[in-house]
Scaffold this motif. Structure first.
Motif, PDB file in Angstrom:
ATOM      1  N   THR A  29      -6.740  15.399  -7.855  1.00  0.00           N
ATOM      2  CA  THR A  29      -5.236  14.998  -8.090  1.00  0.00           C
ATOM      3  C   THR A  29      -4.892  15.051  -6.676  1.00  0.00           C
ATOM      4  OG1 THR A  29      -4.841  16.580  -8.861  1.00  0.00           O
ATOM      5  CG2 THR A  29      -4.023  15.108 -10.267  1.00  0.00           C
ATOM      6  N   GLY A  30      -5.868  16.263  -5.507  1.00  0.00           N
ATOM      7  CA  GLY A  30      -5.753  16.354  -4.408  1.00  0.00           C
ATOM      8  C   GLY A  30      -5.778  15.121  -3.893  1.00  0.00           C
ATOM      9  N   GLN A  31      -6.953  14.636  -3.882  1.00  0.00           N
ATOM     10  CA  GLN A  31      -7.400  13.516  -3.324  1.00  0.00           C
ATOM     11  C   GLN A  31      -6.545  12.274  -3.207  1.00  0.00           C
ATOM     12  OE1 GLN A  31     -11.329  12.223  -4.693  1.00  0.00           O
ATOM     13  NE2 GLN A  31     -12.228  13.796  -4.069  1.00  0.00           N
ATOM     14  N   LEU A  32      -5.927  12.782  -4.463  1.00  0.00           N
ATOM     15  CA  LEU A  32      -4.876  10.773  -4.942  1.00  0.00           C
ATOM     16  C   LEU A  32      -3.596  11.734  -3.639  1.00  0.00           C
ATOM     17  CD1 LEU A  32      -5.103  10.271  -8.519  1.00  0.00           C
ATOM     18  CD2 LEU A  32      -5.095   9.354  -6.878  1.00  0.00           C
ATOM     19  N   LEU A  33      -2.473  13.047  -3.760  1.00  0.00           N
ATOM     20  CA  LEU A  33      -1.544  13.197  -3.147  1.00  0.00           C
ATOM     21  C   LEU A  33      -2.364  12.694  -1.748  1.00  0.00           C
ATOM     22  CD1 LEU A  33      -1.171  16.325  -4.910  1.00  0.00           C
ATOM     23  CD2 LEU A  33       0.203  14.472  -4.591  1.00  0.00           C
ATOM     24  N   ALA A  34      -3.804  13.378  -1.697  1.00  0.00           N
ATOM     25  CA  ALA A  34      -3.972  12.442  -0.008  1.00  0.00           C
ATOM     26  C   ALA A  34      -3.778  11.170   0.383  1.00  0.00           C
ATOM     27  CB  ALA A  34      -5.257  13.240   0.423  1.00  0.00           C
ATOM     28  N   PHE A  35      -3.875  10.585  -0.085  1.00  0.00           N
ATOM     29  CA  PHE A  35      -4.180   9.560  -0.484  1.00  0.00           C
ATOM     30  C   PHE A  35      -2.914   8.872  -0.288  1.00  0.00           C
ATOM     31  CE2 PHE A  35      -3.090   5.023  -2.388  1.00  0.00           C
ATOM     32  CZ  PHE A  35      -3.932   4.340  -1.842  1.00  0.00           C
ATOM     33  N   ASP A  56       2.759  15.071 -10.994  1.00  0.00           N
ATOM     34  CA  ASP A  56       3.516  14.901 -12.202  1.00  0.00           C
ATOM     35  C   ASP A  56       2.131  16.262 -12.730  1.00  0.00           C
ATOM     36  OD1 ASP A  56       5.793  14.738 -11.573  1.00  0.00           O
ATOM     37  OD2 ASP A  56       5.381  12.506 -13.009  1.00  0.00           O
ATOM     38  N   PHE A  57       1.353  15.011 -12.449  1.00  0.00           N
ATOM     39  CA  PHE A  57      -0.535  15.866 -13.393  1.00  0.00           C
ATOM     40  C   PHE A  57      -0.535  17.213 -12.734  1.00  0.00           C
ATOM     41  CE2 PHE A  57      -5.036  15.327 -13.909  1.00  0.00           C
ATOM     42  CZ  PHE A  57      -4.631  14.676 -15.457  1.00  0.00           C
ATOM     43  N   ASN A  58      -0.162  16.660 -11.743  1.00  0.00           N
ATOM     44  CA  ASN A  58      -0.624  18.647 -10.724  1.00  0.00           C
ATOM     45  C   ASN A  58      -0.063  19.412 -11.527  1.00  0.00           C
ATOM     46  OD1 ASN A  58      -3.097  19.531  -9.594  1.00  0.00           O
ATOM     47  ND2 ASN A  58      -1.791  20.079  -7.856  1.00  0.00           N
ATOM     48  N   ASN A  59       0.729  19.493 -11.969  1.00  0.00           N
ATOM     49  CA  ASN A  59       1.868  19.977 -12.618  1.00  0.00           C
ATOM     50  C   ASN A  59       1.471  20.454 -14.149  1.00  0.00           C
ATOM     51  OD1 ASN A  59       3.691  20.659 -10.711  1.00  0.00           O
ATOM     52  ND2 ASN A  59       5.315  18.925 -11.297  1.00  0.00           N
ATOM     53  N   LEU A  60       0.984  19.400 -15.010  1.00  0.00           N
ATOM     54  CA  LEU A  60       0.250  19.946 -16.211  1.00  0.00           C
ATOM     55  C   LEU A  60      -1.185  20.581 -15.859  1.00  0.00           C
ATOM     56  CD1 LEU A  60       1.118  16.398 -17.416  1.00  0.00           C
ATOM     57  CD2 LEU A  60       1.702  18.539 -18.710  1.00  0.00           C
ATOM     58  N   LEU A  61      -1.976  20.352 -15.023  1.00  0.00           N
ATOM     59  CA  LEU A  61      -3.197  21.250 -14.431  1.00  0.00           C
ATOM     60  C   LEU A  61      -2.647  22.098 -14.801  1.00  0.00           C
ATOM     61  CD1 LEU A  61      -4.943  17.820 -12.592  1.00  0.00           C
ATOM     62  CD2 LEU A  61      -5.447  18.854 -15.440  1.00  0.00           C
ATOM     63  N   MET A 108       1.158  -1.112   0.092  1.00  0.00           N
ATOM     64  CA  MET A 108       0.025  -0.324  -0.118  1.00  0.00           C
ATOM     65  C   MET A 108       1.130   1.407  -0.200  1.00  0.00           C
ATOM     66  SD  MET A 108      -3.478  -1.158   0.142  1.00  0.00           S
ATOM     67  CE  MET A 108      -3.723   0.677  -0.049  1.00  0.00           C
ATOM     68  N   GLU A 109       1.835   1.256   0.757  1.00  0.00           N
ATOM     69  CA  GLU A 109       2.571   2.676   0.631  1.00  0.00           C
ATOM     70  C   GLU A 109       3.387   2.689  -0.512  1.00  0.00           C
ATOM     71  OE1 GLU A 109       7.032   3.706   2.903  1.00  0.00           O
ATOM     72  OE2 GLU A 109       6.010   1.999   3.874  1.00  0.00           O
ATOM     73  N   ALA A 110       3.891   1.291  -1.531  1.00  0.00           N
ATOM     74  CA  ALA A 110       4.535   1.884  -2.541  1.00  0.00           C
ATOM     75  C   ALA A 110       3.258   2.203  -3.721  1.00  0.00           C
ATOM     76  CB  ALA A 110       5.183  -0.220  -3.290  1.00  0.00           C
ATOM     77  N   ILE A 111       2.252   1.929  -3.318  1.00  0.00           N
ATOM     78  CA  ILE A 111       0.849   2.490  -4.289  1.00  0.00           C
ATOM     79  C   ILE A 111       0.271   3.827  -4.462  1.00  0.00           C
ATOM     80  CG2 ILE A 111      -1.289   1.754  -4.838  1.00  0.00           C
ATOM     81  CD1 ILE A 111      -0.733  -0.630  -4.267  1.00  0.00           C
ATOM     82  N   GLY A 112       0.626   4.500  -2.739  1.00  0.00           N
ATOM     83  CA  GLY A 112       0.386   5.219  -2.389  1.00  0.00           C
ATOM     84  C   GLY A 112       1.955   6.274  -3.613  1.00  0.00           C
ATOM     85  N   ARG A 113       2.831   6.041  -2.939  1.00  0.00           N
ATOM     86  CA  ARG A 113       4.010   6.620  -3.204  1.00  0.00           C
ATOM     87  C   ARG A 113       3.852   7.004  -4.865  1.00  0.00           C
ATOM     88  NH1 ARG A 113       7.789   3.631   0.462  1.00  0.00           N
ATOM     89  NH2 ARG A 113       8.648   2.813  -1.527  1.00  0.00           N
ATOM     90  N   LEU A 114       2.996   5.705  -5.136  1.00  0.00           N
ATOM     91  CA  LEU A 114       3.520   5.379  -6.741  1.00  0.00           C
ATOM     92  C   LEU A 114       1.813   6.813  -7.264  1.00  0.00           C
ATOM     93  CD1 LEU A 114       3.919   4.472 -10.362  1.00  0.00           C
ATOM     94  CD2 LEU A 114       2.267   2.838  -9.388  1.00  0.00           C
ATOM     95  N   ALA A 115       0.981   6.856  -6.707  1.00  0.00           N
ATOM     96  CA  ALA A 115      -0.360   7.124  -6.495  1.00  0.00           C
ATOM     97  C   ALA A 115       0.048   8.994  -6.679  1.00  0.00           C
ATOM     98  CB  ALA A 115      -1.136   7.155  -5.778  1.00  0.00           C
ATOM     99  N   GLY A 116       1.063   9.183  -5.702  1.00  0.00           N
ATOM    100  CA  GLY A 116       1.452  10.616  -5.471  1.00  0.00           C
ATOM    101  C   GLY A 116       2.776  11.226  -6.330  1.00  0.00           C
ATOM    102  N   ILE A 175       2.366  10.124  -9.611  1.00  0.00           N
ATOM    103  CA  ILE A 175       1.920  10.452 -10.319  1.00  0.00           C
ATOM    104  C   ILE A 175       1.028  12.095 -10.925  1.00  0.00           C
ATOM    105  CG2 ILE A 175       0.226  10.025 -12.424  1.00  0.00           C
ATOM    106  CD1 ILE A 175       1.400   6.855 -11.876  1.00  0.00           C
ATOM    107  N   ALA A 176       0.491  12.153  -9.416  1.00  0.00           N
ATOM    108  CA  ALA A 176      -0.639  12.611  -8.829  1.00  0.00           C
ATOM    109  C   ALA A 176       0.222  14.127  -8.905  1.00  0.00           C
ATOM    110  CB  ALA A 176      -0.862  12.680  -7.505  1.00  0.00           C
TER     111      ALA A 176
END
Length: 197
Positions: free
Chosen positions: A157-163, A114-119, A101-109, A111-112
């Motif tokens: 993406t804010g929710q992904l970063l919170a996750f 980088d995606f936030n920068n594009l947004l 779960m920690e690895a998934i969280g780091r991956l999601a964070g 991606i989120a």
């Protein structure tokens, strides 16, 4: 449930090796002691190899109480060890799950982030275009929709970063109808046809 089995070597319609086999099939590590007045050394060794815990001659029954106490204590110790090993295995499984779960969280964070920068660029340029565009321009509604979609994506993406625990949670009261309304298009694509909004 039984704590221990004490068996004669020769039983009516059943011998100790057969009884031992039944006990091992049904009760696993249940202590099994054979008491016999006629068992030979060869037979005793064969039964011990088959899984009996001890054997006693009927002429030496003074050894029965210490043998029973020893076998009960060893069985309790084996069971405690098995419970400890089982608890350790469960804890290791939980740790592995937490690490996943920690690895998934780091991956999601990542991606989120980088995606936030594009947004940020999308939202910035859409705001610039809207501010320089006349209010009656035919494509103004389309640009406004792009900006709204970018804001909804930024919220996701804010929710992904919170996750991923890379952003501090900021609980707040929301109007559920407005929140669902803002993601209605996304929901309609995701949910099945048997669910009505």
């Amino acid at each position: 449930t039984w704590d221990i089995v004490i068996s004669d070597h020769s039983l009516p319609q059943l011998c100790a090796p057969d009884a031992l086999r039944v006990v091992r099939e049904r009760a696993g590590d249940l202590p099994f002691i054979i008491v016999s007045g006629s068992i030979g050394e060869h037979q005793a060794v064969a039964v011990m190899r088959a899984g009996a815990n001890d054997y006693l001659l009927k002429g030496q029954l003074a050894r029965l109480t210490p043998a029973v106490e020893r076998e009960l204590a060893e069985t309790a110790q084996r069971r405690r060890r098995a419970e400890t090993e089982d608890a350790l295995r469960r804890t290791e499984d939980q740790l592995r799950q937490a690490q996943k779960m920690e690895a998934i969280g780091r991956l999601a964070g990542g991606i989120a982030h980088d995606f936030n920068n594009l947004l940020t660029a999308i939202l910035g340029y859409s705001e610039l275009v809207l501010s320089s565009m006349p209010s009656d321009a035919p494509c103004r509604a389309d640009i406004a929709e792009i900006k709204d979609a970018g804001q909804r994506a930024a919220s996701l993406t804010g929710q992904l970063l919170a996750f991923s625990r890379q952003q501090v949670l900021e609980p707040r009261v929301v109007h559920l109808n407005e929140t669902i309304g803002s993601v209605e298009k996304l929901l309609r694509r995701v949910i099945g046809e048997d669910i009505e909004i």
